[in-house]
Design a protein around this motif. Structure first.
Motif: not given
Length: 243
Positions: A43-63
Protein backbone atom coordinates in the motif's frame (compact mmCIF):
# COMPACT_ATOMS: atom_id res chain seq x y z
CA UNK A 1 -13.23 -2.57 19.40
CA UNK A 2 -12.47 -2.45 15.69
CA UNK A 3 -15.29 0.02 15.03
CA UNK A 4 -14.02 2.26 17.80
CA UNK A 5 -10.55 2.18 16.26
CA UNK A 6 -11.94 3.11 12.85
CA UNK A 7 -13.64 6.27 14.06
CA UNK A 8 -11.34 7.37 16.84
CA UNK A 9 -9.81 10.82 17.07
CA UNK A 10 -6.11 11.09 17.75
CA UNK A 11 -4.83 13.89 19.92
CA UNK A 12 -1.46 15.53 19.29
CA UNK A 13 1.32 13.16 20.28
CA UNK A 14 -0.87 10.04 20.15
CA UNK A 15 -0.63 8.79 16.59
CA UNK A 16 -1.44 5.14 16.12
CA UNK A 17 1.84 3.26 16.04
CA UNK A 18 3.70 5.72 18.27
CA UNK A 19 4.69 5.15 21.85
CA UNK A 20 2.72 6.94 24.60
CA UNK A 21 4.28 10.30 25.29
CA UNK A 22 5.81 10.57 21.81
CA UNK A 23 5.11 14.20 20.90
CA UNK A 24 6.70 14.07 17.44
CA UNK A 25 3.28 14.03 15.76
CA UNK A 26 1.25 17.08 14.80
CA UNK A 27 -2.53 17.24 14.52
CA UNK A 28 -2.07 18.51 10.95
CA UNK A 29 -0.81 16.03 8.38
CA UNK A 30 1.07 18.75 6.51
CA UNK A 31 3.13 19.70 9.58
CA UNK A 32 4.05 16.16 10.55
CA UNK A 33 7.07 14.23 9.31
CA UNK A 34 6.09 11.33 7.02
CA UNK A 35 6.80 7.81 8.07
CA UNK A 36 9.46 6.10 5.96
CA UNK A 37 7.97 4.09 3.11
CA UNK A 38 8.88 0.43 2.77
CA UNK A 39 9.16 -1.23 -0.62
CA UNK A 40 7.74 -4.49 0.72
CA UNK A 41 4.44 -2.87 1.73
CA UNK A 42 1.70 -3.26 -0.91
CA UNK A 43 0.00 0.00 0.00
CA UNK A 44 1.10 3.59 -0.62
CA UNK A 45 -0.28 6.92 0.49
CA UNK A 46 -1.02 7.88 -3.13
CA UNK A 47 -3.10 4.73 -3.58
CA UNK A 48 -5.01 5.48 -0.36
CA UNK A 49 -5.77 9.00 -1.58
CA UNK A 50 -6.92 7.80 -5.01
CA UNK A 51 -9.27 5.24 -3.48
CA UNK A 52 -10.59 7.75 -0.95
CA UNK A 53 -11.39 10.21 -3.73
CA UNK A 54 -13.18 7.50 -5.71
CA UNK A 55 -15.23 6.57 -2.65
CA UNK A 56 -16.11 10.20 -1.94
CA UNK A 57 -17.12 10.84 -5.56
CA UNK A 58 -19.28 7.72 -5.66
CA UNK A 59 -20.89 7.75 -2.24
CA UNK A 60 -20.27 11.06 -0.47
CA UNK A 61 -18.44 12.03 2.67
CA UNK A 62 -20.89 10.30 5.02
CA UNK A 63 -19.78 6.90 3.71
CA UNK A 64 -16.05 7.42 4.24
CA UNK A 65 -14.79 5.48 7.23
CA UNK A 66 -11.39 4.00 7.81
CA UNK A 67 -12.87 0.51 7.87
CA UNK A 68 -14.67 0.99 4.56
CA UNK A 69 -11.59 2.52 2.96
CA UNK A 70 -9.43 -0.41 4.13
CA UNK A 71 -11.96 -2.86 2.68
CA UNK A 72 -11.92 -1.11 -0.69
CA UNK A 73 -8.14 -1.23 -0.67
CA UNK A 74 -8.19 -4.92 0.18
CA UNK A 75 -6.12 -4.44 3.28
CA UNK A 76 -6.47 -4.28 7.03
CA UNK A 77 -6.76 -1.23 9.24
CA UNK A 78 -3.29 -1.79 10.69
CA UNK A 79 -1.70 -1.44 7.26
CA UNK A 80 -3.80 1.64 6.54
CA UNK A 81 -2.75 3.29 9.79
CA UNK A 82 0.90 2.86 8.86
CA UNK A 83 0.39 5.53 6.18
CA UNK A 84 -2.27 7.80 7.73
CA UNK A 85 -2.84 8.49 11.40
CA UNK A 86 -6.51 9.46 11.28
CA UNK A 87 -9.49 9.91 9.02
CA UNK A 88 -8.69 13.65 9.09
CA UNK A 89 -5.37 12.84 7.42
CA UNK A 90 -7.23 11.08 4.62
CA UNK A 91 -9.59 14.03 4.14
CA UNK A 92 -6.78 16.60 4.09
CA UNK A 93 -4.67 14.58 1.68
CA UNK A 94 -7.62 13.94 -0.62
CA UNK A 95 -8.71 17.58 -0.68
CA UNK A 96 -5.21 18.64 -1.67
CA UNK A 97 -5.11 15.98 -4.39
CA UNK A 98 -8.39 17.38 -5.70
CA UNK A 99 -6.89 20.86 -5.87
CA UNK A 100 -4.06 19.40 -7.91
CA UNK A 101 -6.67 19.02 -10.67
CA UNK A 102 -6.94 22.82 -10.94
CA UNK A 103 -4.76 23.71 -13.94
CA UNK A 104 -2.17 26.40 -13.31
CA UNK A 105 -2.19 28.86 -16.22
CA UNK A 106 1.08 29.81 -17.84
CA UNK A 107 1.74 33.28 -16.38
CA UNK A 108 1.07 35.94 -18.99
CA UNK A 109 1.40 39.67 -19.15
CA UNK A 110 -2.14 40.31 -17.89
CA UNK A 111 -2.43 39.59 -14.17
CA UNK A 112 -6.19 39.99 -14.26
CA UNK A 113 -6.66 37.44 -17.03
CA UNK A 114 -4.38 34.98 -15.19
CA UNK A 115 -6.42 35.30 -12.00
CA UNK A 116 -9.74 34.96 -13.79
CA UNK A 117 -8.57 31.81 -15.57
CA UNK A 118 -7.26 30.26 -12.35
CA UNK A 119 -10.30 31.05 -10.21
CA UNK A 120 -12.90 29.93 -12.74
CA UNK A 121 -11.06 26.60 -13.05
CA UNK A 122 -10.71 26.36 -9.26
CA UNK A 123 -14.47 26.73 -8.79
CA UNK A 124 -15.26 24.24 -11.56
CA UNK A 125 -12.96 21.66 -9.96
CA UNK A 126 -14.61 22.02 -6.55
CA UNK A 127 -18.06 21.63 -8.11
CA UNK A 128 -17.01 18.40 -9.87
CA UNK A 129 -16.47 16.98 -6.38
CA UNK A 130 -19.46 18.24 -4.32
CA UNK A 131 -18.13 16.63 -1.11
CA UNK A 132 -15.24 19.11 -1.13
CA UNK A 133 -17.56 21.86 0.16
CA UNK A 134 -17.69 20.07 3.52
CA UNK A 135 -13.90 20.27 3.86
CA UNK A 136 -13.14 23.86 2.86
CA UNK A 137 -12.88 24.95 6.47
CA UNK A 138 -10.06 22.50 7.14
CA UNK A 139 -6.37 23.53 7.18
CA UNK A 140 -5.33 23.81 3.54
CA UNK A 141 -1.54 23.63 3.65
CA UNK A 142 -0.85 20.92 1.11
CA UNK A 143 1.54 21.49 -1.81
CA UNK A 144 -1.18 21.68 -4.46
CA UNK A 145 -3.16 24.24 -2.48
CA UNK A 146 -0.11 26.35 -1.70
CA UNK A 147 1.02 26.28 -5.35
CA UNK A 148 -2.31 27.77 -6.45
CA UNK A 149 -2.34 30.40 -3.71
CA UNK A 150 1.27 31.22 -4.65
CA UNK A 151 0.21 31.73 -8.27
CA UNK A 152 -2.69 33.92 -7.15
CA UNK A 153 -0.57 36.07 -4.89
CA UNK A 154 2.25 36.37 -7.42
CA UNK A 155 -0.27 37.71 -9.95
CA UNK A 156 -1.44 40.29 -7.41
CA UNK A 157 2.18 41.31 -6.78
CA UNK A 158 2.53 41.85 -10.54
CA UNK A 159 -0.55 44.07 -10.30
CA UNK A 160 1.32 46.24 -7.82
CA UNK A 161 -0.17 45.16 -4.48
CA UNK A 162 1.97 44.84 -1.37
CA UNK A 163 1.54 44.61 2.38
CA UNK A 164 -1.95 44.50 3.84
CA UNK A 165 -3.49 45.31 0.45
CA UNK A 166 -1.92 42.16 -0.96
CA UNK A 167 -3.14 40.09 1.98
CA UNK A 168 -6.67 41.47 1.78
CA UNK A 169 -6.94 40.85 -1.97
CA UNK A 170 -5.51 37.33 -1.68
CA UNK A 171 -8.04 36.17 0.88
CA UNK A 172 -10.93 38.01 -0.73
CA UNK A 173 -10.33 36.06 -3.95
CA UNK A 174 -9.78 32.75 -2.16
CA UNK A 175 -12.96 33.38 -0.19
CA UNK A 176 -14.86 34.12 -3.38
CA UNK A 177 -14.03 30.65 -4.70
CA UNK A 178 -14.57 28.65 -1.53
CA UNK A 179 -17.69 30.60 -0.60
CA UNK A 180 -19.18 30.09 -4.06
CA UNK A 181 -18.56 26.34 -3.92
CA UNK A 182 -20.07 26.07 -0.44
CA UNK A 183 -23.15 28.10 -1.44
CA UNK A 184 -23.64 26.02 -4.58
CA UNK A 185 -23.54 22.82 -2.51
CA UNK A 186 -25.98 24.21 0.06
CA UNK A 187 -28.56 25.19 -2.56
CA UNK A 188 -28.66 22.02 -4.64
CA UNK A 189 -32.47 22.18 -4.63
CA UNK A 190 -35.05 20.67 -6.92
CA UNK A 191 -37.14 22.88 -9.19
CA UNK A 192 -40.06 22.41 -6.79
CA UNK A 193 -37.94 23.48 -3.82
CA UNK A 194 -36.79 26.59 -5.69
CA UNK A 195 -40.43 27.51 -6.37
CA UNK A 196 -41.33 26.93 -2.73
CA UNK A 197 -38.54 29.27 -1.57
CA UNK A 198 -39.68 32.02 -3.94
CA UNK A 199 -43.27 31.55 -2.80
CA UNK A 200 -42.15 31.83 0.82
CA UNK A 201 -40.28 35.06 0.14
CA UNK A 202 -43.19 36.54 -1.78
CA UNK A 203 -45.61 35.59 1.01
CA UNK A 204 -43.35 37.45 3.46
CA UNK A 205 -42.48 40.31 1.12
CA UNK A 206 -43.23 42.91 3.79
CA UNK A 207 -40.39 41.43 5.85
CA UNK A 208 -38.04 40.69 2.93
CA UNK A 209 -38.93 43.26 0.24
CA UNK A 210 -35.58 43.24 -1.57
CA UNK A 211 -35.35 39.44 -1.59
CA UNK A 212 -38.95 39.08 -2.75
CA UNK A 213 -38.44 41.54 -5.60
CA UNK A 214 -34.90 40.73 -6.68
CA UNK A 215 -33.56 37.71 -4.83
CA UNK A 216 -32.54 34.61 -6.76
CA UNK A 217 -31.10 31.41 -5.38
CA UNK A 218 -28.08 29.79 -7.01
CA UNK A 219 -29.31 27.87 -10.04
CA UNK A 220 -28.17 26.95 -13.54
CA UNK A 221 -27.00 30.54 -14.03
CA UNK A 222 -24.76 30.67 -10.98
CA UNK A 223 -21.59 30.24 -13.07
CA UNK A 224 -22.41 33.59 -14.68
CA UNK A 225 -23.14 35.05 -11.25
CA UNK A 226 -19.78 33.82 -9.96
CA UNK A 227 -17.94 35.30 -12.93
CA UNK A 228 -19.72 38.62 -12.44
CA UNK A 229 -18.90 38.69 -8.74
CA UNK A 230 -15.29 37.84 -9.52
CA UNK A 231 -15.17 40.75 -11.96
CA UNK A 232 -16.48 43.08 -9.24
CA UNK A 233 -13.56 42.06 -7.04
CA UNK A 234 -11.03 42.37 -9.85
CA UNK A 235 -12.45 45.77 -10.80
CA UNK A 236 -11.90 46.94 -7.23
CA UNK A 237 -8.37 45.55 -7.11
CA UNK A 238 -7.53 47.19 -10.44
CA UNK A 239 -8.94 50.51 -9.26
CA UNK A 240 -6.88 50.29 -6.07
CA UNK A 241 -3.67 49.75 -8.05
CA UNK A 242 -4.24 52.89 -10.13
CA UNK A 243 -5.14 55.26 -7.31
Amino acid sequence: MRQARDEMSVTPGSRPGTEPGDDSGSPCVWLRADRPQRADRPLSRSRIVAEAMALLDEEGIERLTMRRLAERLGTGSTTLYWHVATKDDVLDLTLDALLGEVPLPAPGGDWRSDLRTLLLAWRATLLRHPWSACLLGRPMLGPNTLARVEFLQAALVRAGLTGRHLTAATWALCGQVTGAATTHAAFRLTAGEHRAVHTHLWTHRDTYPALAAHGRLPDEHDEDDFAAGLDYLLDGIEAATTR
